[in-house]
Design an enzyme around this catalytic site. Structure first.
Site, PDB file in Angstrom:
ATOM      1  N   SER A 189      10.212   7.353   1.321  1.00 32.74           N
ATOM      2  CA  SER A 189       9.965   5.917   1.384  1.00 32.74           C
ATOM      3  C   SER A 189      10.739   5.295   2.554  1.00 32.74           C
ATOM      4  O   SER A 189      10.568   5.708   3.699  1.00 32.74           O
ATOM      5  CB  SER A 189      10.314   5.272   0.044  1.00 32.74           C
ATOM      6  OG  SER A 189       9.835   3.943  -0.030  1.00 32.74           O
ATOM      7  N   GLU A 305      -0.190   6.465  -4.072  1.00 37.82           N
ATOM      8  CA  GLU A 305       1.136   5.859  -3.923  1.00 37.82           C
ATOM      9  C   GLU A 305       1.210   4.464  -4.540  1.00 37.82           C
ATOM     10  O   GLU A 305       2.146   4.134  -5.277  1.00 37.82           O
ATOM     11  CB  GLU A 305       1.492   5.762  -2.439  1.00 37.82           C
ATOM     12  CG  GLU A 305       1.641   7.097  -1.733  1.00 37.82           C
ATOM     13  CD  GLU A 305       3.056   7.624  -1.759  1.00 37.82           C
ATOM     14  OE1 GLU A 305       3.956   6.892  -2.207  1.00 37.82           O
ATOM     15  OE2 GLU A 305       3.261   8.778  -1.334  1.00 37.82           O
ATOM     16  N   HIS A 378       3.853   6.594  -5.896  1.00 42.96           N
ATOM     17  CA  HIS A 378       5.074   6.552  -5.103  1.00 42.96           C
ATOM     18  C   HIS A 378       6.246   7.107  -5.912  1.00 42.96           C
ATOM     19  O   HIS A 378       6.381   6.819  -7.096  1.00 42.96           O
ATOM     20  CB  HIS A 378       5.355   5.094  -4.712  1.00 42.96           C
ATOM     21  CG  HIS A 378       6.295   4.938  -3.572  1.00 42.96           C
ATOM     22  ND1 HIS A 378       6.076   5.506  -2.334  1.00 42.96           N
ATOM     23  CD2 HIS A 378       7.478   4.264  -3.475  1.00 42.96           C
ATOM     24  CE1 HIS A 378       7.073   5.182  -1.519  1.00 42.96           C
ATOM     25  NE2 HIS A 378       7.940   4.436  -2.186  1.00 42.96           N
TER      26      HIS A 378
END
Length: 439
Positions: A189, A305, A378
């Site tokens: 990330s 995600e 995610h």
């Protein structure tokens, strides 16, 4: 390593004592730099006495994140504005003359939350299974690390912290059995976004050979200058004497001001182009092209995600309770947003990198940490790489019933990451978890 009971290491930074923990040795919370507030990091002096590296790195000052807190176990950790510290985990039976691959992990958290030594980032299994040395890094966040006007407050201080950490690794890691010429920076990330930008940062050349860029929100990193100016106005005048609580309140104010700027406002803090150590935005693509021959890259993201955020959106959260609506949300909302924020830019990054003479492999995470094939939201890669059972199992993100599936598939993912760190290649075939484009 000078003794096996209380392992002590002679390094250029001084003598450092760690602890044995099962099949690994841990060297915790070593300061790699020191910085006054709103000032670039400075090298630490050599330790005059043996440094007892037995306490995890403190968290940078930060606010809570409802988006993450409802998914994960509660976190208890020390918080300190002087958070520039790193931790090293190595095999306990490593030979003093070994030169193992080094993997430096940069944590994510939208540049506002997280820490290198959180339990979810524990590299124990990666180290013991793959015989690598893993370094986890903590750095400044939010208004203290990623918002500056470049005049009164420098921008990109958190990025400068990471450069200082990588420089410390370069100079000292051989004392801990690591190969300073075989360093891979890997992150998820915002941590992955930072690594991509470290590739073109002044002062970072030669500090890492390979980059693993996991779920970097590169689709949000451009055309942010107007939003950043609005955030700076919202924060107002701050200095070394502004109380931390006041700074965090101003940070929240800046996040509110950023909200109208669309998807970019979902991650308002980040790297600032045209401010040291980064080039101007118009020069960024050329800078990445010049850097390409110097770095092997593994880059990719999960299939779904954006699905992490669906339950946090009231309308969508209610809609996905219905099976038909859940499918529609996935195909009409989650997949398109995933493509815009993560997927499209990752493929473009790899294509540019290859065209400029670099090596790049693109991966797609097909399944997360679930017992049923439901895509990969995610953070789905993290339980497969880092963190032991206590960090994940029983949370909303990894229910207890899903942990056996993490244990089954995690070793394969860790083997792929470590192979890339050793060789710059991925030879594993596509499977139920990962698919690859090797160009």
């Amino acid at each position: 390593m000078l003794d096996d009971v209380t392992p002590t290491f002679d390094s250029p930074a001084g003598r450092i004592r760690g602890t044995r923990d099962g099949d690994v040795v841990r060297v915790l919370g070593v300061p790699y730099a020191r910085a006054e507030r709103f000032r670039p990091p400075q090298p630490m002096p050599v330790f005059a006495d043996v440094y007892a590296a037995t306490t995890p790195a403190p968290l940078a000052p930060q606010t809570t994140s409802p988006a993450i807190d409802h998914l994960l176990h509660p976190v208890e950790a020390e918080v300190d504005e002087h958070c520039q510290a790193l931790s090293i985990t190595m095999p306990a039976d490593s030979d003093p003359d070994e030169r193992l691959p080094v993997m430096v992990f940069v944590h994510g958290g939208s540049y506002v939350i997280g820490g290198g030594d959180l339990a979810m980032n524990d590299p124990y299994d990666l180290v013991t299974e793959q015989r690598v040395v893993v370094v986890t890094v903590t750095y400044r966040l939010g208004v203290l690390g990623f918002l500056g006007d470049g005049e009164h407050v420098p921008a990109n201080l958190g990025l400068l912290d990471l450069i200082a950490a990588l420089r410390w690794v370069r100079e000292n890691i051989a004392a801990f059995g690591g190969d300073p010429d075989l360093v891979t920076a890997f992150g998820q990330s915002a941590g992955a976004d930072a690594i991509a930008h470290l590739m073109v940062s002044d002062g970072a050349a030669g500090l890492f050979r390979r980059a693993i860029i996991q779920s970097a929100p590169l689709g949000l990193s451009h055309r942010r200058a107007r939003m950043t100016r609005a955030m700076l106005r919202a924060v107002g005048s701050v200095d070394a004497d502004t109380p931390v609580e006041d700074l965090l309140e101003r940070q929240a104010r800046a996040e509110s001001v950023a909200a109208p700027y669309g998807l970019r406002g979902g991650m308002p803090f980040g790297t600032q182009y045209g401010q040291a150590p980064l080039p101007a935005e118009r020069d960024l693509a050329d800078a990445w092209r010049r850097a390409a021959p110097n770095h092997d890259v593994l880059i990719g993201s999960g299939s779904d995600e954006a699905g992490l955020y669906v339950p946090l959106t009231p309308v969508l959260g209610r809609a996905v309770r219905n099976r038909v609506a859940r499918a529609l949300v996935r195909w009409w909302v989650v997949r398109p947003l995933t493509e815009v924020i993560y997927g499209r830019e990752a493929r473009a990054f790899a294509a540019r990198h290859r065209a400029a003479g670099g090596s790049a492999v693109v991966y797609r995470l097909l399944r997360g940490a679930t017992s049923t094939p439901t895509g990969a939201v995610h953070m789905s890669d993290l339980p497969l790489l880092l963190g032991r059972r206590d960090a994940w199992a029983g949370s909303r993100f990894v229910p207890e019933r899903d942990w056996p599936e993490v244990e089954r598939r995690g070793p394969g993912v860790r083997a792929i990451w470590a192979e890339f760190a050793r060789t710059g290649r991925v030879t594993a075939p596509d499977d139920e978890t990962l698919a690859f484009d090797r160009g």
